[in-house]
Write an enzyme that holds these catalytic residues in place. Structure first.
Site, PDB file in Angstrom:
ATOM      1  N   SER A 124       0.825  -1.215   0.000  1.00 48.68           N
ATOM      2  CA  SER A 124       0.000   0.000   0.000  1.00 48.68           C
ATOM      3  C   SER A 124       0.857   1.263   0.000  1.00 48.68           C
ATOM      4  O   SER A 124       1.826   1.369   0.749  1.00 48.68           O
ATOM      5  CB  SER A 124      -0.920   0.009   1.222  1.00 48.68           C
ATOM      6  OG  SER A 124      -1.597   1.254   1.288  1.00 48.68           O
ATOM      7  N   ARG A 125       0.465   2.216  -0.839  1.00 48.59           N
ATOM      8  CA  ARG A 125       1.150   3.522  -0.859  1.00 48.59           C
ATOM      9  C   ARG A 125       0.430   4.518   0.042  1.00 48.59           C
ATOM     10  O   ARG A 125       0.839   5.683   0.142  1.00 48.59           O
ATOM     11  CB  ARG A 125       1.198   4.069  -2.283  1.00 48.59           C
ATOM     12  CG  ARG A 125       2.482   3.761  -3.017  1.00 48.59           C
ATOM     13  CD  ARG A 125       2.825   2.315  -3.011  1.00 48.59           C
ATOM     14  NE  ARG A 125       4.102   2.036  -3.655  1.00 48.59           N
ATOM     15  CZ  ARG A 125       4.405   0.875  -4.188  1.00 48.59           C
ATOM     16  NH1 ARG A 125       3.548  -0.125  -4.127  1.00 48.59           N
ATOM     17  NH2 ARG A 125       5.589   0.685  -4.733  1.00 48.59           N
ATOM     18  N   THR A 147     -17.268 -11.783 -17.570  1.00 49.66           N
ATOM     19  CA  THR A 147     -18.357 -12.636 -17.073  1.00 49.66           C
ATOM     20  C   THR A 147     -19.652 -11.823 -17.174  1.00 49.66           C
ATOM     21  O   THR A 147     -19.917 -10.942 -16.348  1.00 49.66           O
ATOM     22  CB  THR A 147     -18.088 -13.056 -15.615  1.00 49.66           C
ATOM     23  OG1 THR A 147     -16.763 -13.596 -15.537  1.00 49.66           O
ATOM     24  CG2 THR A 147     -19.099 -14.071 -15.125  1.00 49.66           C
ATOM     25  N   HIS A 148     -20.419 -12.094 -18.215  1.00 53.98           N
ATOM     26  CA  HIS A 148     -21.552 -11.226 -18.561  1.00 53.98           C
ATOM     27  C   HIS A 148     -22.571 -11.111 -17.416  1.00 53.98           C
ATOM     28  O   HIS A 148     -23.140 -10.038 -17.185  1.00 53.98           O
ATOM     29  CB  HIS A 148     -22.222 -11.755 -19.834  1.00 53.98           C
ATOM     30  CG  HIS A 148     -23.295 -10.851 -20.345  1.00 53.98           C
ATOM     31  ND1 HIS A 148     -23.038  -9.551 -20.740  1.00 53.98           N
ATOM     32  CD2 HIS A 148     -24.639 -11.044 -20.501  1.00 53.98           C
ATOM     33  CE1 HIS A 148     -24.173  -8.978 -21.129  1.00 53.98           C
ATOM     34  NE2 HIS A 148     -25.153  -9.860 -20.987  1.00 53.98           N
ATOM     35  N   ASP A 188     -13.926   5.711  -3.410  1.00 52.07           N
ATOM     36  CA  ASP A 188     -13.372   5.336  -4.723  1.00 52.07           C
ATOM     37  C   ASP A 188     -14.121   6.065  -5.851  1.00 52.07           C
ATOM     38  O   ASP A 188     -13.499   6.574  -6.792  1.00 52.07           O
ATOM     39  CB  ASP A 188     -13.477   3.817  -4.944  1.00 52.07           C
ATOM     40  CG  ASP A 188     -12.345   3.059  -4.266  1.00 52.07           C
ATOM     41  OD1 ASP A 188     -11.296   3.675  -3.981  1.00 52.07           O
ATOM     42  OD2 ASP A 188     -12.506   1.853  -4.012  1.00 52.07           O
ATOM     43  N   THR A 215      -8.713  -1.782   2.786  1.00 52.63           N
ATOM     44  CA  THR A 215      -8.467  -2.229   1.418  1.00 52.63           C
ATOM     45  C   THR A 215      -8.662  -3.732   1.318  1.00 52.63           C
ATOM     46  O   THR A 215      -9.132  -4.376   2.269  1.00 52.63           O
ATOM     47  CB  THR A 215      -7.081  -1.737   0.929  1.00 52.63           C
ATOM     48  OG1 THR A 215      -6.964  -2.033  -0.457  1.00 52.63           O
ATOM     49  CG2 THR A 215      -5.922  -2.372   1.684  1.00 52.63           C
ATOM     50  N   LYS A 270     -13.223  -4.790   2.249  1.00 54.81           N
ATOM     51  CA  LYS A 270     -14.167  -3.684   1.999  1.00 54.81           C
ATOM     52  C   LYS A 270     -15.626  -4.053   2.288  1.00 54.81           C
ATOM     53  O   LYS A 270     -16.388  -3.225   2.776  1.00 54.81           O
ATOM     54  CB  LYS A 270     -14.026  -3.162   0.568  1.00 54.81           C
ATOM     55  CG  LYS A 270     -12.704  -2.418   0.333  1.00 54.81           C
ATOM     56  CD  LYS A 270     -12.642  -1.833  -1.068  1.00 54.81           C
ATOM     57  CE  LYS A 270     -11.318  -1.129  -1.312  1.00 54.81           C
ATOM     58  NZ  LYS A 270     -11.240  -0.508  -2.640  1.00 54.81           N
ATOM     59  N   ALA A 277     -14.438  -2.117  -7.842  1.00 50.70           N
ATOM     60  CA  ALA A 277     -14.157  -0.750  -8.308  1.00 50.70           C
ATOM     61  C   ALA A 277     -15.217  -0.297  -9.311  1.00 50.70           C
ATOM     62  O   ALA A 277     -15.661   0.854  -9.274  1.00 50.70           O
ATOM     63  CB  ALA A 277     -12.764  -0.695  -8.932  1.00 50.70           C
TER      64      ALA A 277
HETATM   65  N1  LIG Z   1      -6.747   3.744  -8.821  1.00 53.53           N
HETATM   66  C1  LIG Z   1      -7.367   3.371  -7.723  1.00 53.53           C
HETATM   67  O1  LIG Z   1      -7.504   4.138  -6.753  1.00 53.53           O
HETATM   68  C2  LIG Z   1      -7.969   1.989  -7.664  1.00 53.53           C
HETATM   69  C3  LIG Z   1      -8.978   1.707  -6.715  1.00 53.53           C
HETATM   70  C4  LIG Z   1      -9.521   0.422  -6.696  1.00 53.53           C
HETATM   71  C5  LIG Z   1      -9.072  -0.545  -7.596  1.00 53.53           C
HETATM   72  N2  LIG Z   1      -8.087  -0.228  -8.484  1.00 53.53           N
HETATM   73  C6  LIG Z   1      -7.608  -1.237  -9.458  1.00 53.53           C
HETATM   74  O2  LIG Z   1      -8.731  -1.654 -10.225  1.00 53.53           O
HETATM   75  C7  LIG Z   1      -8.599  -3.017 -10.613  1.00 53.53           C
HETATM   76  C8  LIG Z   1      -9.863  -3.788 -10.253  1.00 53.53           C
HETATM   77  O3  LIG Z   1     -10.066  -3.745  -8.854  1.00 53.53           O
HETATM   78  P1  LIG Z   1     -11.381  -4.421  -8.192  1.00 53.53           P
HETATM   79  O4  LIG Z   1     -11.271  -4.206  -6.736  1.00 53.53           O
HETATM   80  O5  LIG Z   1     -12.616  -3.989  -8.905  1.00 53.53           O
HETATM   81  O6  LIG Z   1     -11.106  -5.970  -8.531  1.00 53.53           O
HETATM   82  P2  LIG Z   1     -12.180  -7.155  -8.620  1.00 53.53           P
HETATM   83  O7  LIG Z   1     -13.375  -6.887  -7.785  1.00 53.53           O
HETATM   84  O8  LIG Z   1     -11.400  -8.415  -8.403  1.00 53.53           O
HETATM   85  O9  LIG Z   1     -12.666  -7.131 -10.170  1.00 53.53           O
HETATM   86  C9  LIG Z   1     -11.767  -7.484 -11.199  1.00 53.53           C
HETATM   87  C10 LIG Z   1     -12.410  -7.202 -12.563  1.00 53.53           C
HETATM   88  O10 LIG Z   1     -11.406  -7.464 -13.573  1.00 53.53           O
HETATM   89  C11 LIG Z   1     -11.952  -8.404 -14.515  1.00 53.53           C
HETATM   90  N3  LIG Z   1     -10.881  -9.257 -15.036  1.00 53.53           N
HETATM   91  C12 LIG Z   1      -9.878  -9.834 -14.324  1.00 53.53           C
HETATM   92  N4  LIG Z   1      -9.097 -10.569 -15.152  1.00 53.53           N
HETATM   93  C13 LIG Z   1      -9.642 -10.455 -16.401  1.00 53.53           C
HETATM   94  C14 LIG Z   1      -9.302 -10.980 -17.682  1.00 53.53           C
HETATM   95  N5  LIG Z   1      -8.222 -11.785 -17.850  1.00 53.53           N
HETATM   96  N6  LIG Z   1     -10.071 -10.656 -18.741  1.00 53.53           N
HETATM   97  C15 LIG Z   1     -11.147  -9.840 -18.584  1.00 53.53           C
HETATM   98  N7  LIG Z   1     -11.522  -9.314 -17.395  1.00 53.53           N
HETATM   99  C16 LIG Z   1     -10.768  -9.632 -16.327  1.00 53.53           C
HETATM  100  C17 LIG Z   1     -12.962  -9.205 -13.741  1.00 53.53           C
HETATM  101  O11 LIG Z   1     -13.860  -9.820 -14.634  1.00 53.53           O
HETATM  102  P3  LIG Z   1     -14.666 -11.165 -14.200  1.00 53.53           P
HETATM  103  O12 LIG Z   1     -15.873 -10.679 -13.430  1.00 53.53           O
HETATM  104  O13 LIG Z   1     -14.994 -11.808 -15.484  1.00 53.53           O
HETATM  105  O14 LIG Z   1     -13.745 -11.993 -13.359  1.00 53.53           O
HETATM  106  C18 LIG Z   1     -13.600  -8.096 -12.878  1.00 53.53           C
HETATM  107  O15 LIG Z   1     -14.535  -7.374 -13.624  1.00 53.53           O
HETATM  108  C19 LIG Z   1      -7.322  -3.512  -9.920  1.00 53.53           C
HETATM  109  O16 LIG Z   1      -6.278  -3.464 -10.868  1.00 53.53           O
HETATM  110  C20 LIG Z   1      -7.088  -2.511  -8.809  1.00 53.53           C
HETATM  111  O17 LIG Z   1      -5.711  -2.374  -8.485  1.00 53.53           O
HETATM  112  C21 LIG Z   1      -7.535   1.022  -8.540  1.00 53.53           C
END
Ligand SMILES: NC(=O)c1ccc[n+]([C@@H]2O[C@H](COP(=O)([O-])OP(=O)(O)OC[C@H]3O[C@@H](n4cnc5c(N)ncnc54)[C@H](OP(=O)(O)O)[C@@H]3O)[C@@H](O)[C@H]2O)c1
Length: 276
Positions: free
Chosen positions: A20-21, A156-157, A107, A67, A71, A135
């Protein structure tokens, strides 16, 4: 800055949390404002999460960020949550006040603040959100709260249709993502695709109108393949690190009583740490 016995305490709870940063980010603000306070990394196993939060409340912490993977568990512990968190079904910021736990999800608001910092008007037209995870839900809720029509598109539709139903949006199939660009003013990648260690996002921008704005919430690397491709076409872009910085503002303000500023210097400090 030396801490006194009255120092305000906050931190980030995650499992793991070493990546974490947030301690660097909040620590930079604490130093800038010479605040008698500290922000700590708090590695907590999911089994221990409720007991640890209860202990922090009793120890007089001002609050914590939450985090992965806590959450949703944090949401369940709250005495009160803000409307955005209720829609997202998850919280990332806890404020402890008079023994009560107040939860919010920053977020979505951090995402919107980052767009505006890049002179992108989120309300310019419909948004296409790639992904349907935590997210996507927080960002979709924030966009919907601004009255912006949102299209969800996920590998995953079923997860996209569930999110669309919950947040009054619509869902399209993953294979239709490139063609759908022409109908949208904003494209948001909320999937992990494009992140270091993950596959690239396979998306051609040929159908993108010149007015399309492109946001990627992945911030390692700072410039993802999607952002580079969008920039090469002259499209406006917003990266994930800005969202990370902006989502931290409300928590810091609540815990330490000063509303901090997200500026280029802060961006450079955190970006340099990520690069290192
Ligand atoms: N900038 C920021 O402040 C911030 C804040 C939060 C999160 N993030 C970043 O946002 C990203 C998602 O976070 P999250 O918490 O939403 O994760 P999450 O709940 O695990 O959701 C992951 C998403 O990515 C999709 N995915 C994963 N692998 C895939 C692949 N090979 N092909 C197509 N789709 C794929 C998943 O689709 P499926 O449903 O089909 O598995 C799902 O929609 C992460 O990289 C995280 O570091 C950034």
């Amino acid at each position: 800055m030396h801490l006194t016995g009255q120092a305000r305490l906050a931190g980030v709870i995650g499992w793991p949390v070493a990546h974490s940063r947030s301690p660097l980010l909040h620590g930079t603000w604490l130093a800038r404002h010479a605040i008698d306070g500290a922000y700590l990394p708090l590695p907590v196993h999911p089994d221990d999460f409720p007991a640890c939060v209860a202990a922090l409340v009793r120890m007089g912490f001002a609050g914590v960020n939450v985090t992965i993977p806590h959450k949703q568990a944090a949401f369940a512990l709250c005495d009160e949550v803000c409307p955005g968190a209720l829609r997202a079904g998850a919280v990332n910021t806890l404020v402890f006040r008079d023994g009560a736990i107040l939860g919010s999800n920053t977020d979505g608001t951090g995402f919107l603040a980052n767009l505006r910092a890049h002179d992108i008007d989120p309300a310019a037209g419909p948004a296409l959100v790639l992904g349907a995870g935590g997210a996507a839900r927080a960002i979709g809720a924030a966009l919907a709260d601004c009255g912006i029509p949102v299209t969800y598109c996920n590998r995953t539709h079923e997860r996209a249709t569930t999110l669309a139903t919950t947040l009054s949006g619509r869902a399209i199939r993953w294979d239709d993502r490139a063609a759908a660009l022409s109908d949208h003013a904003l494209l948001v990648n909320t999937t992990a695709l494009g992140m270091s260690g993950h596959a690239a996002l396979d998306l051609t921008l040929d159908a993108a109108p010149p007015s399309l704005a492109v946001a990627d919430i992945v911030y390692v690397p700072l410039e993802t393949g999607l952002l580079a491709a969008a920039r090469a076409r002259g499209l406006r872009t917003a990266g994930g690190l800005g969202m990370l910085l902006h989502q931290a503002v409300p928590g810091f303000a609540a815990w330490f009583g000063v509303t901090p500023v997200v500026d280029n210097e802060l961006y450079r400090i955190v970006a340099a740490d990520l690069a290192g």
